[in-house]
Design a protein around this motif. Structure first.
Motif, PDB file in Angstrom:
ATOM      1  N   TRP A 114      24.558  61.664  40.060  1.00  0.00           N
ATOM      2  CA  TRP A 114      23.116  61.679  40.401  1.00  0.00           C
ATOM      3  C   TRP A 114      22.334  61.037  39.129  1.00  0.00           C
ATOM      4  O   TRP A 114      23.117  61.271  37.619  1.00  0.00           O
ATOM      5  CB  TRP A 114      22.370  63.082  40.376  1.00  0.00           C
ATOM      6  CG  TRP A 114      20.844  62.994  40.883  1.00  0.00           C
ATOM      7  CD1 TRP A 114      20.645  62.814  42.209  1.00  0.00           C
ATOM      8  CD2 TRP A 114      19.927  62.875  39.697  1.00  0.00           C
ATOM      9  NE1 TRP A 114      19.141  62.852  41.967  1.00  0.00           N
ATOM     10  CE2 TRP A 114      18.774  62.849  40.438  1.00  0.00           C
ATOM     11  CE3 TRP A 114      19.578  63.217  38.642  1.00  0.00           C
ATOM     12  CZ2 TRP A 114      17.249  62.860  40.115  1.00  0.00           C
ATOM     13  CZ3 TRP A 114      18.293  63.118  37.906  1.00  0.00           C
ATOM     14  CH2 TRP A 114      17.180  62.908  38.611  1.00  0.00           C
ATOM     15  N   LEU A 166      23.016  60.339  48.704  1.00  0.00           N
ATOM     16  CA  LEU A 166      21.540  60.639  48.563  1.00  0.00           C
ATOM     17  C   LEU A 166      20.706  59.368  48.908  1.00  0.00           C
ATOM     18  O   LEU A 166      21.303  58.225  48.849  1.00  0.00           O
ATOM     19  CB  LEU A 166      21.439  60.892  47.015  1.00  0.00           C
ATOM     20  CG  LEU A 166      22.277  62.259  46.761  1.00  0.00           C
ATOM     21  CD1 LEU A 166      22.062  62.611  45.147  1.00  0.00           C
ATOM     22  CD2 LEU A 166      22.071  63.572  47.482  1.00  0.00           C
ATOM     23  N   THR A 167      19.530  59.611  49.190  1.00  0.00           N
ATOM     24  CA  THR A 167      18.306  58.491  49.166  1.00  0.00           C
ATOM     25  C   THR A 167      18.012  58.134  47.947  1.00  0.00           C
ATOM     26  O   THR A 167      18.721  58.546  46.661  1.00  0.00           O
ATOM     27  CB  THR A 167      17.159  58.975  49.718  1.00  0.00           C
ATOM     28  OG1 THR A 167      16.761  60.080  48.989  1.00  0.00           O
ATOM     29  CG2 THR A 167      17.430  59.787  51.385  1.00  0.00           C
ATOM     30  N   SER A 170      16.023  60.676  46.047  1.00  0.00           N
ATOM     31  CA  SER A 170      16.404  62.185  46.193  1.00  0.00           C
ATOM     32  C   SER A 170      16.365  62.859  45.077  1.00  0.00           C
ATOM     33  O   SER A 170      16.466  62.300  43.905  1.00  0.00           O
ATOM     34  CB  SER A 170      17.976  62.161  46.644  1.00  0.00           C
ATOM     35  OG  SER A 170      18.397  63.397  46.870  1.00  0.00           O
ATOM     36  N   HIS A 173      18.984  66.780  46.655  1.00  0.00           N
ATOM     37  CA  HIS A 173      19.182  67.413  47.997  1.00  0.00           C
ATOM     38  C   HIS A 173      19.045  66.320  49.146  1.00  0.00           C
ATOM     39  O   HIS A 173      19.727  66.157  50.105  1.00  0.00           O
ATOM     40  CB  HIS A 173      18.282  68.549  48.138  1.00  0.00           C
ATOM     41  CG  HIS A 173      18.450  69.126  49.439  1.00  0.00           C
ATOM     42  ND1 HIS A 173      19.408  69.972  49.587  1.00  0.00           N
ATOM     43  CD2 HIS A 173      17.438  69.269  50.681  1.00  0.00           C
ATOM     44  CE1 HIS A 173      19.520  70.455  50.873  1.00  0.00           C
ATOM     45  NE2 HIS A 173      18.091  69.875  51.489  1.00  0.00           N
ATOM     46  N   GLY A 174      17.973  65.582  49.081  1.00  0.00           N
ATOM     47  CA  GLY A 174      17.619  64.499  50.425  1.00  0.00           C
ATOM     48  C   GLY A 174      18.615  63.558  50.391  1.00  0.00           C
ATOM     49  O   GLY A 174      19.155  62.753  49.437  1.00  0.00           O
ATOM     50  N   VAL A 175      18.892  63.233  51.582  1.00  0.00           N
ATOM     51  CA  VAL A 175      20.395  62.478  51.881  1.00  0.00           C
ATOM     52  C   VAL A 175      19.709  61.089  52.729  1.00  0.00           C
ATOM     53  O   VAL A 175      18.920  61.377  53.556  1.00  0.00           O
ATOM     54  CB  VAL A 175      21.332  63.154  52.359  1.00  0.00           C
ATOM     55  CG1 VAL A 175      21.907  64.116  51.522  1.00  0.00           C
ATOM     56  CG2 VAL A 175      20.867  63.808  53.780  1.00  0.00           C
ATOM     57  N   ARG A 176      20.607  60.170  52.584  1.00  0.00           N
ATOM     58  CA  ARG A 176      20.566  59.092  53.391  1.00  0.00           C
ATOM     59  C   ARG A 176      21.755  59.179  54.619  1.00  0.00           C
ATOM     60  O   ARG A 176      21.430  58.751  55.814  1.00  0.00           O
ATOM     61  CB  ARG A 176      20.757  57.528  52.349  1.00  0.00           C
ATOM     62  CG  ARG A 176      20.496  56.463  53.209  1.00  0.00           C
ATOM     63  CD  ARG A 176      20.484  55.203  52.118  1.00  0.00           C
ATOM     64  NE  ARG A 176      19.204  55.246  51.555  1.00  0.00           N
ATOM     65  CZ  ARG A 176      19.123  54.440  50.542  1.00  0.00           C
ATOM     66  NH1 ARG A 176      20.073  53.575  50.177  1.00  0.00           N
ATOM     67  NH2 ARG A 176      17.768  54.513  50.020  1.00  0.00           N
ATOM     68  N   ASP A 198      13.371  56.114  52.575  1.00  0.00           N
ATOM     69  CA  ASP A 198      13.151  56.910  51.800  1.00  0.00           C
ATOM     70  C   ASP A 198      11.656  57.741  51.949  1.00  0.00           C
ATOM     71  O   ASP A 198      10.578  56.929  52.011  1.00  0.00           O
ATOM     72  CB  ASP A 198      12.991  56.342  50.283  1.00  0.00           C
ATOM     73  CG  ASP A 198      14.599  55.881  49.853  1.00  0.00           C
ATOM     74  OD1 ASP A 198      15.480  56.019  50.522  1.00  0.00           O
ATOM     75  OD2 ASP A 198      14.434  55.068  48.911  1.00  0.00           O
ATOM     76  N   SER A 277      24.563  70.837  47.351  1.00  0.00           N
ATOM     77  CA  SER A 277      23.339  69.843  46.862  1.00  0.00           C
ATOM     78  C   SER A 277      22.979  70.041  45.252  1.00  0.00           C
ATOM     79  O   SER A 277      23.607  70.736  44.551  1.00  0.00           O
ATOM     80  CB  SER A 277      21.897  70.188  47.377  1.00  0.00           C
ATOM     81  OG  SER A 277      21.944  69.976  48.816  1.00  0.00           O
TER      82      SER A 277
END
Length: 316
Positions: A114, A166-167, A170, A173-176, A198, A277
């Motif tokens: 990350w 991930l986006t 992110s 947690h938030g994903v692509r 996004d 996540s």
């Protein structure tokens, strides 16, 4: 066991991950790994077989794909590489798991990378019309884990995280693009979850067949998910064959009604997450008590015939 984080070790890890984030994507002129079908090699952005620790730091895993994106084996380090053969030619697999379900903390075994500024080596997932996530998975749990972030001792998470990109915005947690098991209308299902823009809405393609049949406990299964952001479609595959499913969100969550081209946001993904996540280890969510191997992340929609060919190659 949680990886010791002395000041020197933390600085070393931070430097290693920063160098990954700053590096330019590798060229695709070198031969691909022998376990990767030739049809996939030119689009193989990242590939992890968990047989290639970074020299000098076994808590980092080398990327066998084009991008050179190293990932961290979070909290368990080298102990998370376990001897298990997902396919002929496999050596070790990644073990992820929840460690302390009754305590609030950050000690779950998971993996990934990350960066708040985006991981530059994953830039091929920016402004792309398609993505594919695939790999081998072995389930070792009977359902979502106990929620270690709430006071209710009986509360459980609503999902089991497998593998995803991930986006560009992110929080970890938030994903692509994500493969996971998640509650759909009160029933746990194997799904592909994708987000084109996004901050925008996601779409989920859920398998109709019982998740316990698709992922029998203690059995290695090859899963793949494709995300066609241009056409607004997704697909799931198990052991090289398409899985029947349905979309869970009506309307136009990917905002495809306007003029194209319809591609993902032109932002570098903030990373990859495996087995749960927040790969930056700031929070616990959706841990997976499972094993993973041969994980591939591609910047295209791999056609069904090539997914079948990849499965046959690895299971020969």
């Amino acid at each position: 066991m949680r990886r010791p984080q002395t000041a020197a070790a933390a600085a070393t890890t931070a430097l290693a991950l920063a160098l990954v984030a700053a590096a330019s994507p590798a060229t695709a002129d070198r031969p691909g790994p022998p376990d990767v079908h030739p049809a996939l090699r030119s689009h193989l952005v990242a590939y992890y077989d968990f047989d290639h620790p970074v020299p000098g730091d076994p808590a980092l895993e080398r990327d066998q794909g084009r991008s050179g994106t190293e990932i961290e084996l979070v909290n368990g380090g080298a102990a998370m590489r376990v001897p298990d053969r997902a396919y002929p030619g496999s050596g070790r697999a990644l073990q992820t798991r929840q460690i302390a379900p009754a305590a609030t903390g950050n000690d779950d075994w998971k993996a990934g990378i990350w960066s708040a500024s985006g991981v530059r080596t994953l830039r091929l997932f920016a402004a792309t019309g398609g993505t594919t996530v695939m790999g081998w998975f072995k389930r070792e749990m009977d359902g979502p884990a106990l929620n270690s972030t709430t006071a209710d001792p009986t509360d459980r998470y609503n999902a089991i995280g497998l593998a995803g990109v991930l986006t560009g915005d992110s929080d970890g947690h938030g994903v692509r693009a994500l493969l996971e098991l998640i509650d759909v209308n009160g029933e746990l299902r194997l799904v592909a979850l994708g987000r084109r823009v996004d901050g925008g809405a996601s779409q989920t393609f859920a398998a109709r067949e019982d998740w316990r049949t698709l992922l029998p406990k203690g059995t290695w299964v090859h899963l793949a998910a494709t995300y066609d952001f241009t056409r607004g479609t997704m697909a799931l595959y198990r052991d090289g064959r398409p899985v029947d499913g349905f979309y869970t969100t009506a309307g136009d969550p990917w905002q495809l009604d306007g003029p194209g081209p319809h591609v993902t946001s032109a932002t570098d993904p903030r990373g990859i997450k495996l087995g749960g996540s927040f790969p930056q280890d700031t929070l616990e969510r959706n841990p997976c008590d499972c094993r993973m191997d041969g994980l591939m992340f591609l910047d295209t929609v791999v056609p069904a015939r090539d997914i079948a060919a990849q499965y046959r190659l690895m299971s020969r």
